[in-house]
Design an enzyme around this catalytic site. Structure first.
Site, PDB file in Angstrom:
ATOM      1  N   ASP A   1      19.739  32.965  55.038  1.00 59.82           N
ATOM      2  CA  ASP A   1      19.792  34.423  55.004  1.00 59.82           C
ATOM      3  C   ASP A   1      19.524  34.918  53.592  1.00 59.82           C
ATOM      4  OD1 ASP A   1      20.273  37.096  55.340  1.00 59.82           O
ATOM      5  OD2 ASP A   1      22.440  36.908  55.696  1.00 59.82           O
TER       6      ASP A   1
ATOM      7  N   LYS B   1      19.255  39.906  49.017  1.00 62.04           N
ATOM      8  CA  LYS B   1      20.544  39.629  48.379  1.00 62.04           C
ATOM      9  C   LYS B   1      20.341  39.324  46.898  1.00 62.04           C
ATOM     10  CE  LYS B   1      22.843  37.490  52.399  1.00 62.04           C
ATOM     11  NZ  LYS B   1      23.968  38.429  52.517  1.00 62.04           N
TER      12      LYS B   1
ATOM     13  N   ASP C   1      24.695  29.990  56.975  1.00 65.24           N
ATOM     14  CA  ASP C   1      24.716  31.153  57.858  1.00 65.24           C
ATOM     15  C   ASP C   1      24.397  30.777  59.317  1.00 65.24           C
ATOM     16  OD1 ASP C   1      25.393  33.817  57.881  1.00 65.24           O
ATOM     17  OD2 ASP C   1      23.338  34.538  57.592  1.00 65.24           O
TER      18      ASP C   1
ATOM     19  N   ASP D   1      19.715  43.057  55.894  1.00 61.55           N
ATOM     20  CA  ASP D   1      20.685  41.974  55.667  1.00 61.55           C
ATOM     21  C   ASP D   1      21.771  41.946  56.747  1.00 61.55           C
ATOM     22  OD1 ASP D   1      21.807  39.828  54.430  1.00 61.55           O
ATOM     23  OD2 ASP D   1      22.660  40.945  52.736  1.00 61.55           O
TER      24      ASP D   1
ATOM     25  N   ARG E   1      24.083  40.363  63.543  1.00 66.35           N
ATOM     26  CA  ARG E   1      24.418  41.159  64.731  1.00 66.35           C
ATOM     27  C   ARG E   1      23.183  41.409  65.584  1.00 66.35           C
ATOM     28  NH1 ARG E   1      26.802  45.742  60.901  1.00 66.35           N
ATOM     29  NH2 ARG E   1      27.051  43.857  59.657  1.00 66.35           N
TER      30      ARG E   1
HETATM   31  N1  BES Z   1      25.456  36.198  56.400  1.00 60.83           N
HETATM   32  C1  BES Z   1      25.950  37.408  55.866  1.00 60.83           C
HETATM   33  C2  BES Z   1      27.473  37.462  55.808  1.00 60.83           C
HETATM   34  C3  BES Z   1      28.170  36.460  54.920  1.00 60.83           C
HETATM   35  C4  BES Z   1      28.662  36.849  53.701  1.00 60.83           C
HETATM   36  C5  BES Z   1      28.386  35.170  55.345  1.00 60.83           C
HETATM   37  C6  BES Z   1      29.340  35.965  52.902  1.00 60.83           C
HETATM   38  C7  BES Z   1      29.053  34.291  54.536  1.00 60.83           C
HETATM   39  C8  BES Z   1      29.532  34.675  53.320  1.00 60.83           C
HETATM   40  C9  BES Z   1      25.484  38.585  56.720  1.00 60.83           C
HETATM   41  O1  BES Z   1      24.259  38.414  57.337  1.00 60.83           O
HETATM   42  C10 BES Z   1      25.355  39.761  55.816  1.00 60.83           C
HETATM   43  O2  BES Z   1      24.539  39.718  54.959  1.00 60.83           O
HETATM   44  N2  BES Z   1      26.167  40.772  56.049  1.00 60.83           N
HETATM   45  C11 BES Z   1      26.136  41.967  55.263  1.00 60.83           C
HETATM   46  C12 BES Z   1      26.190  43.146  56.189  1.00 60.83           C
HETATM   47  C13 BES Z   1      25.948  44.460  55.527  1.00 60.83           C
HETATM   48  C14 BES Z   1      24.518  44.524  55.041  1.00 60.83           C
HETATM   49  C15 BES Z   1      26.223  45.572  56.513  1.00 60.83           C
HETATM   50  C16 BES Z   1      27.334  41.934  54.333  1.00 60.83           C
HETATM   51  O3  BES Z   1      28.399  41.475  54.744  1.00 60.83           O
HETATM   52  O4  BES Z   1      27.178  42.327  53.186  1.00 60.83           O
HETATM   53 ZN    ZN Z   2      23.680  36.491  57.707  1.00 62.40          ZN
HETATM   54 MN    MN Z   3      22.636  38.994  56.092  1.00 66.92          MN
END
Ligand code: BES
Ligand code: ZN
Ligand code: MN
Length: 523
Positions: free
Chosen positions: A292, A299, A310, A369, A373
């Site tokens: 990811d 990111k 991920d 990101d 979902r």
């Molecule tokens: N894979 C990430 C979530 C994640 C964060 C997993 C830290 C493991 C450790 C997910 O896809 C993500 O990026 N989520 C975002 C959502 C936001 C953009 C609404 C997040 O949590 O920042």
């Molecule tokens: Zn993710």
């Molecule tokens: Mn993500």
């Protein structure tokens, strides 16, 4: 690791090392008094500080007790969990060594703690190049539960993640004997050990998948591993690529996959045992993002390497299906993993894009990101289409769940209280920690869109809940549980009971959950 149950007296057993649990019987009275007096002032904390541990080794064998007696009486030990002492040539024992392992206060000591002690025993002994040992099951825990905890905990401890180190020692315990006493039904304990072995090995299978970096664990490779495992344990496994994903109109899944040169994989594993009732059909849906980057909403570089894990939710479902196929509960289960990379490219989706999910719902992409979902939306809908009556998904879904619950509890969300009750029992049996967070209708405001049915990111506040609210739109009325394992699927620190790296969280609870349907629900 070979596991044997033995009713031999510990003193008589020839082994590289005995392992005995030491518990602190002291505080009992103090803490009860403190609570009844509702005294949170200085006097109670002072009292606790002064309380000397009252340590006892958990074995009825007088020879074990006397071997430990001097050390326990020395005043050198705190009795705190994971305190370890190894004595050589213990007098009166045939064992070469005895490892005394503190488990903390006897009142709090449960299967959860015993699992961790077993892992700590393995990690301590294997680092000394010892290959086999015998664990004395403490009689404070019912024997079958103790055997499960020891075997599962030992297997967790036996795993190390340093695969690509050229000086990898790959030290492992090969043989574990569990010593039980009293009027125990040996056959029942052997069955418990065999089942625990399947579960522990499946958990390590999952950890192996999660541990691989993204260049060695693409969606295609993940699918191949699922196929190979399925063939070994007798599961049906189908893998679909981009064409089928588009044909199924999985617009949410494809919107993530379209940005990557690596082909996506939709993995479907079916467990349909003869004699299982038509219903329920349990659906296990996993997020399989093999890397990811965040996509166009990219990111920051710092820590991005961690996003190789991920796909942990997907790997958990693959491992759970393995355990289920080997344990053979009489209930139908379908495992679904939506595997893809999330990459920026000329073909990648962009913020503002609108995608139509398989269910027909339109989604405005606010943040590329928030991709987990999206793939799960179509995975959950597809599971229902395949006939699943109950859904569980597991995903490293949000950073927000880590803010809320840290690394200790996974986040749990559900639209069905009865299913929650059942899952809670499974958590307890499995010795895993998860905490339920709310899904009130008010949160739906956060995912409203001005142009489409919903947005894929609800902003900063209640981030883990917003993600779950999004998934709820696709589970709809089907009883469903969502597990956000972002904080718990990987441990950055090595612990006495587990190596740094993938943890395999949720697998054991999922397997217990599935087993509970076979035991109680008849056609
Ligand atoms: N894979 C990430 C979530 C994640 C964060 C997993 C830290 C493991 C450790 C997910 O896809 C993500 O990026 N989520 C975002 C959502 C936001 C953009 C609404 C997040 O949590 O920042
Ligand atoms: Zn993710
Ligand atoms: Mn993500």
């Amino acid at each position: 690791m070979k596991t044997t149950i033995s009713l031999t007296g510990p003193a008589q057993l020839e082994t590289e090392s005995l392992v005995a649990v030491v518990l602190d019987h002291s505080e009992k009275d103090h803490s009860e008094k403190d609570h009844s007096e509702k005294d949170h002032g200085h006097s109670s904390s002072d009292k606790n500080k002064d309380a000397k541990p009252h340590l006892r080794v958990e074995s009825n064998d007088p020879a074990v007790q006397s071997a430990a007696a001097e050390l326990l009486a020395s005043g050198e030990l705190s009795g705190k969990p994971f305190e370890i002492n190894l004595l050589h040539k213990p007098a009166g024992l045939k064992a070469k060594r005895i490892l005394l392992l503190s488990g903390g206060k006897t009142k709090k000591f449960a299967g959860y703690d015993l699992r961790r002690l077993a892992g700590a025993a393995v990690r301590s002994l294997k680092s000394r190049a010892i290959r086999s040992f015998a664990f004395i099951a403490p009689s404070t825990i019912p024997p079958e539960e103790a055997v499960r905890a020891i075997v599962e905990g030992a297997l967790v401890g036996n795993f190390d993640a340093d695969y690509y180190r050229s000086d990898r020692k790959d030290q492992k315990i090969d043989a574990l004997t569990i010593l039980t006493s009293g009027n125990t039904d040996k056959a029942a304990l052997e069955k418990a050990a065999a089942e625990a072995q399947i579960i522990g090995e499946s958990q390590n299978f999952t950890r192996d998948l999660v541990n691989e970096p993204s260049n060695r664990m693409t969606p295609t490779i993940l699918a191949e591993r699922a196929k190979k495992m399925s063939a070994e344990v007798g599961l049906k496994c189908e893998v679909y690529g981009a064409d089928k994903i588009k044909e199924l109109k999985m617009g949410a899944f494809w919107s993530v996959a379209q940005g990557s040169d690596e082909p996506p994989a939709l993995i479907i594993m079916r467990y349909e045992p003869a004699g299982a009732p038509e219903k329920p059909v349990l659906g296990l849906v996993g997020k399989g993002i093999t890397f990811d980057t965040g996509g166009i909403s990219i990111k920051p570089a710092d820590g991005m390497e961690k996003m190789k894990y991920d796909m942990a939710g997907g790997a958990t479902m693959i491992g759970a299906m393995r355990a289920i196929a080997l344990l053979k509960p009489k209930v139908k289960v379908i495992g679904i993993v939506c595997a893809t990379e999330n990459m920026p490219s000329g073909k990648a989706q962009k913020p503002g894009d609108v995608q139509i999910a398989m269910s027909g719902k339109s989604i405005e992409i606010i943040n590329t990101d928030a991709e987990g979902r999206l793939v799960l939306a179509d995975g959950l809908h597809y599971a229902k289409q395949l006939g699943c009556t109950h859904l569980v998904d597991a995903a490293t879904l949000t950073g927000a769940v880590v803010v809320a619950l840290g690394y200790t509890n996974a986040g749990l969300f559900t639209n069905d209280d009865a299913m929650y009750e059942r899952f809670s029992k499974a958590l307890n049996k499995a010795g895993e920690k998860m905490w339920r967070l709310p899904l009130d209708d008010e949160y739906k405001e956060n995912i409203k869109s001005g142009i489409a049915d919903i947005v894929n990111s609800g902003g900063r506040w209640a981030g883990a809940i917003n993600a779950a609210m999004f998934l709820k739109e696709f589970a709809e009325d089907t009883p469903w549980i969502h597990l956000d394992i972002a904080g718990t699927a990987w441990t950055e620190d090595q612990k006495p009971w587990i190596a740094k790296g993938p943890t395999g969280i949720a697998l054991r609870s999922l397997v217990e959950f599935v087993k509970s349907f076979a035991a109680t629900e008849k056609a």
